[in-house]
Write a protein that holds these residues in place. Structure first.
Motif, PDB file in Angstrom:
ATOM      1  N   ILE A 164       0.781  -1.246   0.000  1.00 28.80           N
ATOM      2  CA  ILE A 164       0.000   0.000   0.000  1.00 28.80           C
ATOM      3  C   ILE A 164       0.808   1.289   0.000  1.00 28.80           C
ATOM      4  O   ILE A 164       0.306   2.335  -0.379  1.00 28.80           O
ATOM      5  CB  ILE A 164      -1.024   0.019   1.173  1.00 28.80           C
ATOM      6  N   ILE A 189      -0.934   0.224   8.573  1.00 28.53           N
ATOM      7  CA  ILE A 189      -1.755  -0.786   7.879  1.00 28.53           C
ATOM      8  C   ILE A 189      -3.197  -0.706   8.373  1.00 28.53           C
ATOM      9  O   ILE A 189      -4.140  -0.777   7.586  1.00 28.53           O
ATOM     10  CB  ILE A 189      -1.160  -2.202   8.073  1.00 28.53           C
ATOM     11  N   LYS A 190      -3.341  -0.483   9.685  1.00 27.79           N
ATOM     12  CA  LYS A 190      -4.673  -0.431  10.291  1.00 27.79           C
ATOM     13  C   LYS A 190      -5.529   0.700   9.710  1.00 27.79           C
ATOM     14  O   LYS A 190      -6.742   0.528   9.513  1.00 27.79           O
ATOM     15  CB  LYS A 190      -4.522  -0.237  11.802  1.00 27.79           C
ATOM     16  N   ILE A 191      -4.902   1.838   9.424  1.00 27.03           N
ATOM     17  CA  ILE A 191      -5.709   2.977   8.951  1.00 27.03           C
ATOM     18  C   ILE A 191      -6.035   2.890   7.447  1.00 27.03           C
ATOM     19  O   ILE A 191      -6.819   3.668   6.932  1.00 27.03           O
ATOM     20  CB  ILE A 191      -5.032   4.349   9.241  1.00 27.03           C
ATOM     21  N   TYR A 192      -5.425   1.924   6.780  1.00 31.71           N
ATOM     22  CA  TYR A 192      -5.678   1.789   5.339  1.00 31.71           C
ATOM     23  C   TYR A 192      -7.083   1.225   5.097  1.00 31.71           C
ATOM     24  O   TYR A 192      -7.521   0.302   5.766  1.00 31.71           O
ATOM     25  CB  TYR A 192      -4.640   0.862   4.683  1.00 31.71           C
ATOM     26  N   THR A 193      -7.781   1.813   4.146  1.00 33.86           N
ATOM     27  CA  THR A 193      -9.074   1.266   3.727  1.00 33.86           C
ATOM     28  C   THR A 193      -8.961   0.820   2.271  1.00 33.86           C
ATOM     29  O   THR A 193      -8.434   1.554   1.440  1.00 33.86           O
ATOM     30  CB  THR A 193     -10.181   2.330   3.846  1.00 33.86           C
ATOM     31  N   LEU A 194      -9.469  -0.354   2.026  1.00 36.52           N
ATOM     32  CA  LEU A 194      -9.399  -0.919   0.669  1.00 36.52           C
ATOM     33  C   LEU A 194     -10.048   0.018  -0.345  1.00 36.52           C
ATOM     34  O   LEU A 194     -11.147   0.521  -0.114  1.00 36.52           O
ATOM     35  CB  LEU A 194     -10.114  -2.270   0.657  1.00 36.52           C
ATOM     36  N   ILE A 227     -16.027  -4.457   3.362  1.00 37.05           N
ATOM     37  CA  ILE A 227     -15.762  -3.078   3.763  1.00 37.05           C
ATOM     38  C   ILE A 227     -14.646  -2.512   2.880  1.00 37.05           C
ATOM     39  O   ILE A 227     -13.592  -3.130   2.741  1.00 37.05           O
ATOM     40  CB  ILE A 227     -15.308  -3.024   5.243  1.00 37.05           C
ATOM     41  N   TYR A 228     -14.908  -1.385   2.272  1.00 33.77           N
ATOM     42  CA  TYR A 228     -13.903  -0.703   1.452  1.00 33.77           C
ATOM     43  C   TYR A 228     -14.274   0.774   1.405  1.00 33.77           C
ATOM     44  O   TYR A 228     -15.316   1.177   1.968  1.00 33.77           O
ATOM     45  CB  TYR A 228     -13.855  -1.322   0.040  1.00 33.77           C
ATOM     46  N   GLU A 229     -13.460   1.570   0.753  1.00 31.75           N
ATOM     47  CA  GLU A 229     -13.724   3.004   0.713  1.00 31.75           C
ATOM     48  C   GLU A 229     -15.057   3.265  -0.014  1.00 31.75           C
ATOM     49  O   GLU A 229     -15.193   2.921  -1.190  1.00 31.75           O
ATOM     50  CB  GLU A 229     -12.580   3.690  -0.039  1.00 31.75           C
ATOM     51  N   LYS A 242      -4.664  -6.658  -1.780  1.00 27.71           N
ATOM     52  CA  LYS A 242      -4.863  -5.814  -0.591  1.00 27.71           C
ATOM     53  C   LYS A 242      -6.112  -6.206   0.201  1.00 27.71           C
ATOM     54  O   LYS A 242      -6.315  -5.739   1.308  1.00 27.71           O
ATOM     55  CB  LYS A 242      -4.982  -4.348  -1.031  1.00 27.71           C
ATOM     56  N   LEU A 252      -5.324  -7.685   3.620  1.00 30.16           N
ATOM     57  CA  LEU A 252      -4.255  -6.961   4.309  1.00 30.16           C
ATOM     58  C   LEU A 252      -4.430  -6.890   5.822  1.00 30.16           C
ATOM     59  O   LEU A 252      -3.478  -7.042   6.577  1.00 30.16           O
ATOM     60  CB  LEU A 252      -4.254  -5.541   3.732  1.00 30.16           C
ATOM     61  N   LYS A 253      -5.653  -6.667   6.252  1.00 24.04           N
ATOM     62  CA  LYS A 253      -5.871  -6.425   7.681  1.00 24.04           C
ATOM     63  C   LYS A 253      -6.440  -7.645   8.406  1.00 24.04           C
ATOM     64  O   LYS A 253      -6.950  -7.539   9.510  1.00 24.04           O
ATOM     65  CB  LYS A 253      -6.803  -5.214   7.841  1.00 24.04           C
TER      66      LYS A 253
END
Lengths: 272, 329
Positions: A238, A265-270, B234-236, B284, B287-288
């Protein structure tokens, strides 16, 4: 130059001759040699002459695997002559199934158009009876596939066989005919191999972690290396490399670095 | 591309085998003893096989129906599933099948009747009345139906199993066999994600418009409809997209025809998660993901999804029809 990443296992030099010439392979000189090797480093193509029989084919496959560069996209090819009850001399087959005694092995199902599909019965002695119709009899495919399955996915295994003899025609003038049949079918053989190369180009290369950037600054224990390797792999999906370098520079210790990476990484939104 | 079709020797001459073979132009037929010879061996590349999956026609001999995990329900006490097919025509990036099997070739068990026979035993045991059978666990039930003609057999048999409920779950628009009088004990369940997500992550699935058009047709025939937001992603910008999707779907299906709505986050057991992660080194989407207390890998977004769904869904349909598939932390 686009690499082709091919590994050929061929029983006899006469069967390999056209391939050696097609890909401009050079003899690989090593002091202690078990098998004769040829290569074109630029194209990443290697070829081993195995000798006749399944045991030789198996050993030569293993030998080539150990001697040549390991690449996830390598395609393993066994090319050679075979006998048959009813197929015509010179007919070429893209082998889909190899049976040895009661055990069967399977090759790729993805390349199906260029050369007719065929099935092999692999034997230990020269076959003269050809009791079954619509199959090929030969002596190396089992040794090859049994070995190659240990390190290669089925989709990257290719066996090509040409008919040298059948119930009506004994293998007379083997050298001359083999050369002729292979040369005659070489264009299709090359197309078939290229189709495999194209499919293998879809294989993902492993993503290398930029862990070394951290190791330049910090000494990592084994467990930190595992934690950080995973974090860095995710982080670099990212964010660009220079941001990672900045974070490393600004971190006082490993724990701080780990926390920063985790938070980023935690604050990243797909994004879709 | 020519199709490779493996056929178990014992079933090569059966009418259903011949029926399926007729659907393919010039296939390469390879006879095998058992499907396990070719399916799911270690040295296979799931991703490459997706380019042109081979078909394996086989016969199943046991374990026709299996119990679902305990919390898996759409209202009934007893829940079972069956899979007449392994693997799927679609290529969803999050699909758990790609972590479960080494092969993406399609296995089709052609002895459909043996599945139904086992289901009929439930009726004899007198547990049928409180039972749902799920189809579409290890495959999409209808995606390959134009080849397998599976739904035709289902309709024939379930007409007589009227106290056992069957859920047929799909993303397919091939619903032709259901353009007929509906059966009360069959729920046609459709999985949806917002179109923006679906276009990128659910390859081969038709556009939302096409799917909604197909849905309208079966609604008009009176079928019970299940709506599945499982996975809920969940995504932007997900809130806006989901609100839009909810509006479209709940204005398409009349309330009285909505049998149930389920939702859940993307979640995997460890082994499946690790396999999928290895497959997509640049993806991605995962990723979390972290391991939760139940040894399940997910994104720790269960509460967010649960609140959002409840807020919306409870205003649309009866709470008793809404089922949450999110593992508690």
């Amino acid at each position: 130059m686009n690499k082709k990443n091919l590994r050929f296992v061929v029983a006899l030099h006469i069967e390999a001759k056209s391939i050696i010439s097609l890909y401009n392979l050079k003899k690989y000189k090593i002091r202690k040699k078990n098998f004769e090797l040829y290569q074109n480093l630029g194209l990443n193509i290697w070829l081993v002459i195995s000798g006749v029989g399944n045991i030789n084919a198996s050993e030569a496959t293993k030998y080539l695997y150990q001697r040549s560069p390991i690449n996830k996209k390598n395609i393993w090819i066994n090319l050679g002559m075979a006998g048959s009850n009813n197929y015509n001399l010179g007919e070429t087959f893209n082998i889909k199934k190899v049976t040895y005694k009661t055990k069967s092995y399977y090759t790729s199902t993805l390349v199906n158009n260029i050369i007719s599909p065929g099935e092999i019965i692999s034997v230990d002695k020269v076959e003269k009876e050809f009791s079954k119709q619509n199959v090929l009899y030969e002596m190396e495919a089992y040794g090859f596939i049994k070995e190659v399955e240990k390190f290669c996915d089925r989709e990257q295994i290719c066996i090509i066989k040409l008919i040298s003899d059948n119930k009506k025609n004994a293998p007379t003038n083997f050298i001359k005919n083999t050369k002729f049949y292979i040369n005659y079918n070489l264009e299709n053989i090359e197309k078939l191999i290229d189709a495999h190369v194209k499919i293998a180009s879809n294989i993902n290369e492993n993503n290398n972690s930029n862990l070394y950037l951290i190791q330049r600054k910090f000494n990592l224990t084994f467990s930190y290396r595992i934690i950080l390797n995973d974090l860095v792999l995710n982080y670099q999906k990212i964010y660009p490399k220079n941001l990672l370098e900045k974070i490393i520079d600004e971190s006082k210790d490993i724990k701080e670095l780990i926390n920063t990476l985790k938070n980023k990484i935690k604050i990243y939104t797909l994004r879709v | 591309m020519r199709k490779v079709i493996y056929i178990e020797k014992d079933i090569k001459d059966l009418p259903r085998t011949k029926y399926i073979l007729k659907k393919f132009k010039n296939p390469i037929i390879i006879l095998i003893d058992r499907y396990s010879e070719v399916f799911n061996k270690k040295n296979q590349n799931f991703r490459l096989q997706k380019i042109n999956p081979a078909i394996i026609l086989a016969k199943k001999y046991k374990n026709f129906i299996l119990e679902t995990p305990k919390s898996y329900t759409i209202g009934k006490k007893n829940n079972y599933y069956f899979s007449y097919m392994y693997n799927c025509l679609f290529d969803c990036r999050y699909c758990f099948l790609q972590g479960m099997y080494n092969s993406s070739n399609f296995v089709i068990f052609i002895n459909y009747e043996d599945f139904f026979k086992e289901i009929s035993f439930l009726k004899k045991k007198n547990i049928g009345k409180n039972t749902t059978i799920f189809s579409g666990y290890d495959c999409d039930s209808l995606a390959y139906d134009n080849i397998t003609n599976f739904s035709n057999s289902v309709l024939k048999y379930f007409e007589n199993f009227n106290d056992i409920e069957l859920e047929i779950r799909t993303k397919s628009t091939y619903l032709k066999p259901f353009y007929r009088r509906s059966l009360k004990n069959i729920v046609l369940a459709f999985s949806f994600t917002p179109e923006r997500f679906s276009t990128k992550y659910e390859l081969g699935v038709a556009s939302l418009k096409k799917r909604v058009d197909a849905l309208k047709k079966v609604v008009n025939f009176g079928w019970n409809i299940g709506i599945r937001f499982d996975p809920f992603v969940i995504y932007e910008g997900w809130e806006v997209d989901y609100e839009r999707l909810f509006k479209i779907l709940f204005s398409t299906v009349p309330r009285e025809q909505i049998h149930s709505v389920t939702y859940g986050n993307i979640r995997y057991p460890k082994k499946i998660f690790n396999n999928i992660k290895k497959m997509y080194t640049n993806e991605k989407l995962f990723l979390k993901f972290e391991k939760n207390k139940k040894n399940i890998y997910d994104e720790n977004n269960g509460e967010l999804i649960d609140n959002f769904c409840k807020n919306y869904l409870f205003t649309q349909i009866d709470q008793s029809k809404v089922f949450c598939n999110i593992h508690e932390k």
